[in-house]
Design a protein around this motif. Structure first.
Motif, mmCIF file in Angstrom:
data_model
loop_
_atom_site.group_PDB
_atom_site.id
_atom_site.type_symbol
_atom_site.label_atom_id
_atom_site.label_comp_id
_atom_site.label_asym_id
_atom_site.label_seq_id
_atom_site.Cartn_x
_atom_site.Cartn_y
_atom_site.Cartn_z
ATOM 1 N N ALA A 101 60.617 1.536 60.705
ATOM 2 C CA ALA A 101 59.919 2.800 60.940
ATOM 3 C C ALA A 101 60.810 3.835 61.622
ATOM 4 O O ALA A 101 60.335 4.899 62.004
ATOM 5 C CB ALA A 101 58.665 2.553 61.764
ATOM 6 N N ALA B 100 59.674 -1.974 63.766
ATOM 7 C CA ALA B 100 60.193 -0.869 64.576
ATOM 8 C C ALA B 100 61.450 -0.279 63.953
ATOM 9 O O ALA B 100 61.609 0.952 63.867
ATOM 10 C CB ALA B 100 60.472 -1.350 66.000
ATOM 11 N N PRO C 4 60.033 8.220 66.353
ATOM 12 C CA PRO C 4 60.914 7.783 65.267
ATOM 13 C C PRO C 4 62.008 8.814 65.037
ATOM 14 O O PRO C 4 61.781 10.021 65.139
ATOM 15 C CB PRO C 4 59.966 7.679 64.070
ATOM 16 N N LEU D 283 54.890 4.637 55.693
ATOM 17 C CA LEU D 283 54.478 3.949 56.925
ATOM 18 C C LEU D 283 53.472 2.835 56.630
ATOM 19 O O LEU D 283 53.569 1.728 57.185
ATOM 20 C CB LEU D 283 53.883 4.955 57.907
ATOM 21 N N ILE E 177 62.305 3.831 64.576
ATOM 22 C CA ILE E 177 62.336 4.000 66.030
ATOM 23 C C ILE E 177 63.782 3.822 66.468
ATOM 24 O O ILE E 177 64.443 2.878 66.037
ATOM 25 C CB ILE E 177 61.420 2.967 66.719
ATOM 26 N N SER F 154 53.833 11.084 63.183
ATOM 27 C CA SER F 154 54.545 10.490 64.309
ATOM 28 C C SER F 154 53.610 10.456 65.492
ATOM 29 O O SER F 154 52.745 11.313 65.627
ATOM 30 C CB SER F 154 55.802 11.295 64.660
ATOM 31 N N SER G 48 55.430 4.053 66.261
ATOM 32 C CA SER G 48 56.043 4.384 64.973
ATOM 33 C C SER G 48 55.238 5.390 64.169
ATOM 34 O O SER G 48 55.739 6.008 63.247
ATOM 35 C CB SER G 48 56.212 3.117 64.134
#
Length: 486
Positions: A67, A64, A21, A30, A69, A5, A359
């Motif tokens: 991931a 986003a 996140p 990721l 967020i 992160s 992210s």
């Protein structure tokens, strides 16, 4: 599997808030999200012809969300990406466009081309136009420069009785080389902004490498031009309709004065570059505790250097030549709309980069690159080349690659010179493999009268050779500045 992160601090009204996140995803997940995001971006741009800014914005939001967020923070990240990127590059791109616009409309490009050609002699027209292309490409966007110089290329082609590609190919090659690595062009400026690179250092390195590339462009184009290429009927008709070549003609001048002297145009092109280089050299030589350090930093600031150049051009090309304020205003106003789409693409690239950073994707990619053992400068070139080939836009390739490498650069303890070299390497990646996905490919094919097949055999090959050669020289600089093994 490790979790990654990379939090971002966002200053709210009262206190900073940290965006992370909501769920820490593994490195493999990721990187899969990043790969899928880039694939989606390419499909939207290439297959469905979605405008690059819209595609970048849409994919950024999708990445986003994927991931993890927090949804409430997604558009805060979007806003931060736009602001952080455009805040660094919008003024530079706008001032560069205005300077090029004044030079173009004064007839200065034609004047410079005519003068250099006369000095070299008509038997060395290709060399002369390559030199002209090098100089004109610094302040003028690639497509604009090609279009502005086309009448001169046509005129000499008619006199010599040859295909315009004979003179235009080496010139176009060096023009695109400068476009991707020399400020104030949008891709390299955006890449510098995203990675926090020094514009002056990039200009020094980029221009130094482009000098030998100019010779290479001439040599490689000469080999290609040993064969004849079919000339498109429309271009052949234009050549047949050309009258005598008036070396003092200018279709874009204003007032009663003739075209500006070539020396004046060279001065206006060189002035901001010299100013930036002097300021950059001053900041490198002087310590931060020196009373002159602030002055050197101020003088060498690219914003200030380009503002000075535009001001000089205003007085020397407009006021002294009798342009009315209305005409001058209209000319300058007309220079801004064409860059709107460029600024939006740059903004979209900034958003994408910010999403990758927040992210944790950027940090995950950084760790993976470290495990592969490849220098970051090599990865920058390879990623940019792949993106350029896939979707066409050099600017999109540069800003997307810079976004992907942001975490790696920020966490790598690189020197300012090394960061500048990384940006130049990314730029040369965006030079190669110009083909049917690239608007510049169609400009060259259309104006030089080539078939698509001949365009692929000439322009695509030339840009790829120049891209790899430029990167080879860039890697040499990387080794010299201590980047070997990092």
């Amino acid at each position: 599997m490790t979790s990654v992160s990379h939090p971002l601090t966002v200053w709210a009204a009262d206190a900073p808030a940290v965006i992370t996140p909501s769920v820490h995803l593994g490195t493999g997940v990721l990187l899969t999200i990043a790969a899928a995001g880039i694939a989606l971006l390419l499909v939207l741009i290439i297959r469905f012809k979605i405008q690059a800014f819209i595609a970048l914005l849409f994919v950024s939001i999708v990445v986003a969300v994927a991931a993890r967020i927090p949804l409430a923070d997604v558009f805060t990240v979007v806003s931060n990406g736009v602001g952080a990127t455009l805040g660094k590059v919008a003024i530079l791109i706008a001032l560069g466009a205005l300077l090029g616009r004044l030079i173009e409309f004064s007839g200065g490009v034609q004047s410079l081309a005519n003068h250099v050609t006369e000095k070299f002699g008509r038997t060395r027209v290709a060399i002369a136009l390559t030199v002209v292309g090098f100089l004109v490409a610094i302040p003028v966007f690639f497509e604009v420069g090609i279009i502005v110089l086309v009448p001169i290329v046509y005129a000499f082609a008619k006199i010599a009785g040859v295909n315009p590609i004979k003179f235009g190919l080496p010139m176009a090659g060096i023009m695109l080389s400068i476009h991707v690595v020399v400020p104030p062009h949008p891709g390299v400026v955006a890449g510098a902004g995203i990675l926090g690179a020094d514009i002056g250092l990039i200009a020094m390195i980029g221009l130094a490498i482009c000098v030998p590339l100019g010779f290479l462009s001439y040599a490689v184009a000469g080999l290609m031009n040993r064969r004849e290429y079919a000339l498109a009927p429309a271009v052949k008709a234009q050549l047949d309709e050309l009258g005598h070549f008036d070396t003092h003609a200018s279709s874009s001048g204003r007032g009663t004065a003739g075209p500006p002297r070539p020396a004046l145009i060279v001065f206006l092109i060189a002035a901001p570059i010299v100013q930036i280089l002097i300021g950059t050299a001053g900041t490198l030589i002087l310590g931060k505790d020196s009373p002159l350090y602030g002055l050197a930093s101020f003088v060498g600031n690219p914003f200030f250097a380009l503002l000075v150049a535009v001001t000089l051009a205003f007085f020397l090309l407009a006021v002294r030549r009798g342009w009315s304020m209305k005409d001058t205003g209209d000319i300058l106003e007309g220079g801004l709309p064409p860059i709107a789409s460029i600024l939006m693409v740059v903004a979209g690239g900034g958003v994408f980069g910010e999403v990758l950073r927040v992210s944790g994707i950027g940090a995950a990619l950084s760790g993976t690159l470290d495990s592969l053992g490849l220098p970051i400068v090599v990865m920058g070139f390879v990623i940019s080349l792949a993106l350029r080939a896939a979707q066409g836009s050099a600017t999109v390739a540069i800003v997307t690659t810079a976004g992907l490498l942001t975490a790696a650069v920020q966490g790598g303890a690189y020197t300012p010179v090394q960061v500048a070299v990384i940006v130049v390497a990314i730029g040369f990646g965006a030079l190669g493999l110009s083909h049917v996905t690239d608007a510049g490919f169609w400009v060259v094919v259309r104006y030089y009268g080539l078939t698509v097949s001949d365009g692929l055999k000439t322009w695509t090959v030339l840009t790829t050779v120049l891209g790899f050669a430029g990167f080879a020289l860039t890697y040499g600089v990387w080794v010299l500045v201590g980047g070997l093994g990092t």
